[in-house]
Design a protein around this motif. Structure first.
Motif, PDB file in Angstrom:
ATOM      1  N   ALA A 157      33.600  38.394  31.387  1.00 17.35           N
ATOM      2  CA  ALA A 157      34.709  37.933  32.225  1.00 17.35           C
ATOM      3  C   ALA A 157      35.374  39.112  32.930  1.00 17.35           C
ATOM      4  O   ALA A 157      35.736  39.021  34.106  1.00 17.35           O
ATOM      5  CB  ALA A 157      35.732  37.179  31.370  1.00 17.35           C
ATOM      6  N   SER A 158      35.501  40.227  32.211  1.00 16.09           N
ATOM      7  CA  SER A 158      36.158  41.399  32.788  1.00 16.09           C
ATOM      8  C   SER A 158      35.306  42.096  33.836  1.00 16.09           C
ATOM      9  O   SER A 158      35.824  42.816  34.679  1.00 16.09           O
ATOM     10  CB  SER A 158      36.515  42.409  31.688  1.00 16.09           C
ATOM     11  N   ALA A 159      33.965  41.886  33.759  1.00 20.14           N
ATOM     12  CA  ALA A 159      33.089  42.488  34.771  1.00 20.14           C
ATOM     13  C   ALA A 159      33.423  41.889  36.140  1.00 20.14           C
ATOM     14  O   ALA A 159      33.243  42.542  37.175  1.00 20.14           O
ATOM     15  CB  ALA A 159      31.625  42.263  34.418  1.00 20.14           C
ATOM     16  N   GLY A 160      33.907  40.641  36.127  1.00 14.57           N
ATOM     17  CA  GLY A 160      34.372  40.013  37.368  1.00 14.57           C
ATOM     18  C   GLY A 160      33.251  39.576  38.277  1.00 14.57           C
ATOM     19  O   GLY A 160      33.220  38.453  38.762  1.00 14.57           O
ATOM     20  N   GLN A 161      32.294  40.463  38.477  1.00 13.08           N
ATOM     21  CA  GLN A 161      31.208  40.240  39.422  1.00 13.08           C
ATOM     22  C   GLN A 161      29.921  40.686  38.749  1.00 13.08           C
ATOM     23  O   GLN A 161      29.888  41.730  38.103  1.00 13.08           O
ATOM     24  CB  GLN A 161      31.488  41.107  40.657  1.00 13.08           C
ATOM     25  N   ILE A 162      28.864  39.900  38.894  1.00 11.45           N
ATOM     26  CA  ILE A 162      27.574  40.337  38.348  1.00 11.45           C
ATOM     27  C   ILE A 162      26.482  39.782  39.258  1.00 11.45           C
ATOM     28  O   ILE A 162      26.560  38.638  39.699  1.00 11.45           O
ATOM     29  CB  ILE A 162      27.407  39.909  36.866  1.00 11.45           C
ATOM     30  N   GLU A 163      25.505  40.617  39.589  1.00 11.12           N
ATOM     31  CA  GLU A 163      24.487  40.157  40.549  1.00 11.12           C
ATOM     32  C   GLU A 163      23.270  39.543  39.890  1.00 11.12           C
ATOM     33  O   GLU A 163      22.672  38.614  40.411  1.00 11.12           O
ATOM     34  CB  GLU A 163      24.066  41.302  41.488  1.00 11.12           C
TER      35      GLU A 163
END
Ligand code: OSB
Ligand code: MG
Length: 374
Positions: A76-82
């Motif tokens: 959740a804290s990564a916010g963005q993941i490809e």
């Protein structure tokens, strides 16, 4: 892909019949499902940990705790993941807990396939349009009961019969089955039931022309399996011992096995499963996809994985109806009369999730929020 929310839940689902291995009996499954929301899409993951920490050190409850307190907040804290392939790096600070990690990582791969508009099988590099299927048959009360089940599964088209075994449920059973079906593909799985003093006994398995003997010795061993493989003509297949690519390399190098069972949860998710697959492929070691009594989401992930090229032996992934009165996906997983599962060629995992049914089976549910880790 922006992570908009993560929901973790536990569902409870009774098996249509108990499943007995050398380490215990499972009647009811307690399964964790993770739902990762991103930009209007939902990726699903299923945790393959058992109710008790008997197959591996993980259980439904350890996975719940680690996902809720560590892995979920990290994602959740990564916010963005490809990419699903970015998860191992993200989860690296947490040691072990591979089934918990796989629950989230596999949901991201599921999301990625949907975002790309391709099937999960394609995204993983799958090359098959159907997979060969076998069945894993638990220890039964009596031999006649086992014989009746085998007869039914062969009639349904399954290509390989695997018998769970332990002391007292091995050579006599194999002899009876071989006598009745001299030429079927037959294997056995001991789930670590045997020890060094059983070597002569294990070597007597050679007379039954088994395709393999799965995990005869300790769950964490390579060395003694390699000692055994020197004496046993039948191929050893490792399951529990293979936690990652390095384990596969060590086992192959030491000749601890000639076949590897790949389970998504046991190795920590799709990234490591592909790495194990590739390491084995490059060294001429065939693999097959194991099962952990999965409900439909885990099952659909297994089907996509088993479409990779080196999954050349029939696996343990079989029809939903063998496990559940009602599966949580639509359509349910079905097996053709040739003993194959067809790989769905539609974006994502290829099976719809029955959210209403899942809601009604849910016994606990938590929303995981972003946290700023100190
Ligand atoms: O060792 O392969 C195993 C089920 C639970 C735990 C371990 C194992 C199994 C199976 C069943 O063999 C495979 C399946 O039908 O899902
Ligand atoms: Mg096994």
């Amino acid at each position: 892909m922006r992570i908009d929310g993560i929901i973790l839940r536990e569902i409870q689902l009774p098996l249509v019949r108990p499943f007995e291995t050398s380490f215990g009996v499972t009647r009811h499954r307690r399964i964790l499902l993770a739902e990762v929301r991103s930009e209007g899409l939902i990726g699903w993951g299923e945790c393959t940990a058992g109710e008790r920490p008997f197959f591996s050190s993980e259980s439904t409850d350890t996975s719940w705790q680690v996902i809720l307190s560590e892995l979920g907040p990290m994602l959740a804290s990564a916010g963005q993941i490809e990419h699903g392939g970015d998860c191992p790096k993200l989860f690296k600070p947490v040691r072990g807990h591979r089934m918990a990690k796989a629950t989230l990582e596999n949901a991201i791969w599921d999301l990625e396939a949907q975002r790309e508009g391709i099937s999960l099988s394609r995204l993983l590099g799958g090359v098959r349009d159907s997979i060969p299927c076998g069945v894993s048959l638990g220890i039964q009360k009596t031999l006649p009961e086992l014989m009746a089940i085998i007869e039914k599964e062969l009639a349904a088209g399954y290509q390989r019969i695997k018998l769970k075994c332990k002391q007292g449920w091995d050579v006599d059973v194999f002899a009876a089955v071989r006598n009745r079906w001299p030429s079927i593909l037959l294997s056995c799985d001991a789930n670590s039931a045997y020890r060094m003093h059983d070597f002569d006994h294990l070597c007597s398995f050679d007379q039954f022309d088994l395709l393999m003997v799965e995990q005869p010795l300790w769950h964490d061993d390579f060395y003694f399996h390699s000692m055994l493989q020197k004496r046993l003509n039948t191929a050893i297949c490792l399951d529990e011992s293979i936690r990652n690519r390095r384990d596969a390399l060590a086992a192959i190098e030491m000749e601890s096995c000639r076949i590897i069972n790949i389970k998504l949860g046991r190795v920590g998710g799709f990234s490591e499963a592909i790495a194990v697959h590739n390491a084995a492929f490059e060294r001429g070691i065939p693999v097959w996809c194991g099962g952990m009594l999965e409900a439909g989401i885990g099952r659909s992930h297994n089907i996509a994985l088993a479409s990779l090229e080196n999954f050349s032996l029939p696996g343990d992934v079989s029809a939903s109806a063998r496990y559940w009165a009602e599966d949580i996906i639509e359509p349910e997983v079905a097996v053709t009369s040739k003993g194959e599962i067809e790989i769905p060629d539609i974006p994502g995992r290829g099976y719809e999730v029955r959210t209403d049914l899942i809601e009604s089976l849910t016994v606990r549910k938590e929303t995981i929020r972003e946290v700023v880790l100190a």
